[in-house]
Motif scaffolding. Sequence first.
Motif, PDB file in Angstrom:
ATOM      1  N   ASN A  16       0.921  -1.148   0.000  1.00  0.00           N
ATOM      2  CA  ASN A  16       0.000   0.000   0.000  1.00  0.00           C
ATOM      3  C   ASN A  16       0.962   1.198   0.000  1.00  0.00           C
ATOM      4  OD1 ASN A  16      -2.549   1.109   2.424  1.00  0.00           O
ATOM      5  ND2 ASN A  16      -2.361   1.548   0.267  1.00  0.00           N
ATOM      6  N   TYR A  75      -3.283  12.421   6.517  1.00  0.00           N
ATOM      7  CA  TYR A  75      -3.398  11.426   5.435  1.00  0.00           C
ATOM      8  C   TYR A  75      -4.376  11.882   4.351  1.00  0.00           C
ATOM      9  CZ  TYR A  75      -4.723   7.467   2.709  1.00  0.00           C
ATOM     10  OH  TYR A  75      -4.986   6.664   1.633  1.00  0.00           O
ATOM     11  N   ASN A  77      -6.166  10.445   0.552  1.00  0.00           N
ATOM     12  CA  ASN A  77      -6.330   9.390  -0.457  1.00  0.00           C
ATOM     13  C   ASN A  77      -5.760   9.845  -1.806  1.00  0.00           C
ATOM     14  OD1 ASN A  77      -7.685   7.294   1.001  1.00  0.00           O
ATOM     15  ND2 ASN A  77      -9.587   8.498   0.935  1.00  0.00           N
ATOM     16  N   ALA A  83      -9.126  11.163   4.646  1.00  0.00           N
ATOM     17  CA  ALA A  83      -9.712  10.032   5.393  1.00  0.00           C
ATOM     18  C   ALA A  83      -9.271  10.126   6.847  1.00  0.00           C
ATOM     19  CB  ALA A  83      -9.281   8.705   4.788  1.00  0.00           C
ATOM     20  N   MET A  85      -8.326   7.675   8.874  1.00  0.00           N
ATOM     21  CA  MET A  85      -7.255   6.794   9.334  1.00  0.00           C
ATOM     22  C   MET A  85      -6.684   5.999   8.172  1.00  0.00           C
ATOM     23  SD  MET A  85      -5.397   5.773  11.727  1.00  0.00           S
ATOM     24  CE  MET A  85      -5.141   4.012  11.863  1.00  0.00           C
ATOM     25  N   CYS A  86      -5.434   5.623   8.327  1.00  0.00           N
ATOM     26  CA  CYS A  86      -4.796   4.722   7.366  1.00  0.00           C
ATOM     27  C   CYS A  86      -3.824   3.853   8.152  1.00  0.00           C
ATOM     28  CB  CYS A  86      -4.073   5.521   6.283  1.00  0.00           C
ATOM     29  SG  CYS A  86      -3.187   4.453   5.141  1.00  0.00           S
ATOM     30  N   GLY A  87      -4.139   2.575   8.278  1.00  0.00           N
ATOM     31  CA  GLY A  87      -3.337   1.679   9.114  1.00  0.00           C
ATOM     32  C   GLY A  87      -1.944   1.446   8.565  1.00  0.00           C
ATOM     33  N   ASN A  88      -1.855   1.129   7.271  1.00  0.00           N
ATOM     34  CA  ASN A  88      -0.524   0.943   6.672  1.00  0.00           C
ATOM     35  C   ASN A  88       0.234   2.264   6.699  1.00  0.00           C
ATOM     36  OD1 ASN A  88      -0.779  -1.824   5.973  1.00  0.00           O
ATOM     37  ND2 ASN A  88      -1.978  -1.273   4.163  1.00  0.00           N
ATOM     38  N   ASN A 159     -12.400   4.712  10.173  1.00  0.00           N
ATOM     39  CA  ASN A 159     -12.964   4.891   8.828  1.00  0.00           C
ATOM     40  C   ASN A 159     -13.902   3.709   8.541  1.00  0.00           C
ATOM     41  OD1 ASN A 159     -10.920   2.999   8.646  1.00  0.00           O
ATOM     42  ND2 ASN A 159     -10.024   3.799   6.777  1.00  0.00           N
ATOM     43  N   ASN A 192     -14.980   1.717   2.330  1.00  0.00           N
ATOM     44  CA  ASN A 192     -13.965   0.786   1.827  1.00  0.00           C
ATOM     45  C   ASN A 192     -14.624  -0.598   1.846  1.00  0.00           C
ATOM     46  OD1 ASN A 192     -11.535   2.703   1.949  1.00  0.00           O
ATOM     47  ND2 ASN A 192     -12.366   2.848   4.028  1.00  0.00           N
ATOM     48  N   GLU A 210     -10.614   0.531  -2.019  1.00  0.00           N
ATOM     49  CA  GLU A 210     -10.557   1.627  -1.056  1.00  0.00           C
ATOM     50  C   GLU A 210     -11.253   2.880  -1.580  1.00  0.00           C
ATOM     51  OE1 GLU A 210      -7.084   2.792   1.073  1.00  0.00           O
ATOM     52  OE2 GLU A 210      -6.172   0.821   0.826  1.00  0.00           O
ATOM     53  N   ARG A 211     -12.051   3.440  -0.721  1.00  0.00           N
ATOM     54  CA  ARG A 211     -12.645   4.751  -0.982  1.00  0.00           C
ATOM     55  C   ARG A 211     -11.517   5.740  -1.333  1.00  0.00           C
ATOM     56  NH1 ARG A 211     -15.195   7.803   4.232  1.00  0.00           N
ATOM     57  NH2 ARG A 211     -13.049   7.503   4.904  1.00  0.00           N
ATOM     58  N   CYS A 219      -4.633  -2.912   2.817  1.00  0.00           N
ATOM     59  CA  CYS A 219      -5.321  -1.862   3.586  1.00  0.00           C
ATOM     60  C   CYS A 219      -5.278  -2.286   5.052  1.00  0.00           C
ATOM     61  CB  CYS A 219      -6.761  -1.718   3.086  1.00  0.00           C
ATOM     62  SG  CYS A 219      -7.714  -0.515   4.024  1.00  0.00           S
ATOM     63  N   GLY A 220      -4.585  -1.512   5.871  1.00  0.00           N
ATOM     64  CA  GLY A 220      -4.415  -1.889   7.280  1.00  0.00           C
ATOM     65  C   GLY A 220      -5.707  -1.827   8.067  1.00  0.00           C
ATOM     66  N   THR A 221      -6.442  -0.716   7.923  1.00  0.00           N
ATOM     67  CA  THR A 221      -7.719  -0.638   8.629  1.00  0.00           C
ATOM     68  C   THR A 221      -8.663  -1.724   8.092  1.00  0.00           C
ATOM     69  OG1 THR A 221      -8.370   1.104   7.081  1.00  0.00           O
ATOM     70  CG2 THR A 221      -7.617   1.815   9.259  1.00  0.00           C
TER      71      THR A 221
HETATM   72  N1  LIG Z   1      -9.039   4.782   1.667  1.00  0.00           N
HETATM   73  C1  LIG Z   1      -9.254   4.791   3.085  1.00  0.00           C
HETATM   74  C2  LIG Z   1      -8.108   5.357   3.861  1.00  0.00           C
HETATM   75  C3  LIG Z   1      -6.813   4.593   3.691  1.00  0.00           C
HETATM   76  C4  LIG Z   1      -6.811   3.211   4.348  1.00  0.00           C
HETATM   77  C5  LIG Z   1      -5.453   2.591   4.270  1.00  0.00           C
HETATM   78  N2  LIG Z   1      -4.976   2.182   3.020  1.00  0.00           N
HETATM   79  C6  LIG Z   1      -5.133   1.630   5.387  1.00  0.00           C
HETATM   80  O1  LIG Z   1      -4.062   0.996   5.309  1.00  0.00           O
HETATM   81  O2  LIG Z   1      -5.863   1.577   6.377  1.00  0.00           O
HETATM   82  C7  LIG Z   1     -10.507   5.618   3.425  1.00  0.00           C
HETATM   83  O3  LIG Z   1     -10.899   6.498   2.651  1.00  0.00           O
HETATM   84  O4  LIG Z   1     -11.090   5.374   4.486  1.00  0.00           O
END
Ligand SMILES: N[C@@H](CCC[C@H](N)C(=O)O)C(=O)O
Length: 288
Positions: A16, A75, A77, A83, A85-88, A159, A192, A210-211, A219-221
């Motif tokens: 990611n 962060y 997109n 967004a 949050m983004c876990g990765n 998110n 997402n 992913e949104r 995608c971590g989350t």
């Molecule tokens: N696209 C997601 C935000 C990014 C998430 C990410 N890639 C992850 O690793 O969590 C959104 O719009 O919520």
Amino acid sequence: MSTSQIAFLKGHGTENDFVIVPDPDNALTLPAALVARLCDRRAGIGGDGLLHVVRSAAHPEARSMAGEAEWFMDYRNADGSIAEMCGNGVRVFAHYLQRAGLVEEGDLTVATRGGPKRVHLAKNGDITVSMGQALLPDASVTVSVDGRSWPARNVNMGNPHAVAFVDDLEHAGDLFTAPPFTPEAVYPEGVNVEFVVDRGPRHVGMRVHERGSGETRSCGTGACAVAVATARRDGADPAVTGLPVTYRVDLPGGTLVITEHPDGAVDMTGPAVIVAEGVIDPAWLETA
Ligand SMILES: N[C@@H](CCC[C@H](N)C(=O)O)C(=O)O
């Protein structure tokens, strides 16, 4: 910092990938169109998103967290949207801070729009993020692709996520566009969408749309949302059993290990990589 000399790095967490823009004093203006251009894989640097690295004290959205988290992950997109949050992203962000000598191995807290996140930078390079609790709003959602439909579990990791269990990840189709879901009112800000298959005991595989970014290789989350949804499906809710539960989540770009604890806290462990660093060409910036 002059906008004609913007330094950047490129990094990824389980593929990611992110454009990283260090800007400690929040001196840069990063409108959505410029973020989208930077994340463009043909005309820009390319990335699923952008990590704007700012001191919390210098950013209006993070000032209240400055006492516990020196750094704010602003962060974005790939389409420039914001967004929570983004876990990765948090793992790559923390890895960047360590590489830049701004933090040391061990524990730190990163401010995000989803609140402060505790991060552990281990000696072996693994990074664990305390992602907080998952919320499971009770809503029945249906996701459809190419004439097939699945019920999806609504999971919020800061998110929004819709998690659908499928027989075959190919059934998610090409994921060029966002899979339609009903009722749309459940996710007024978009969602997402994760497609999940079983791979073994406490082991799943997934793909994600992913949104704001399209299909990504991780995608971590999303992996956290999938682990929580799978634990509920498997009757392994830690709040009920009193035992933590750990899932191995395979994504196209690598594997993340997700543990949910009896108090609801979710931990995510995985790698982070910095690939390159450089300076954005001022002439390109003029046209962008
Ligand atoms: N696209 C997601 C935000 C990014 C998430 C990410 N890639 C992850 O690793 O969590 C959104 O719009 O919520």
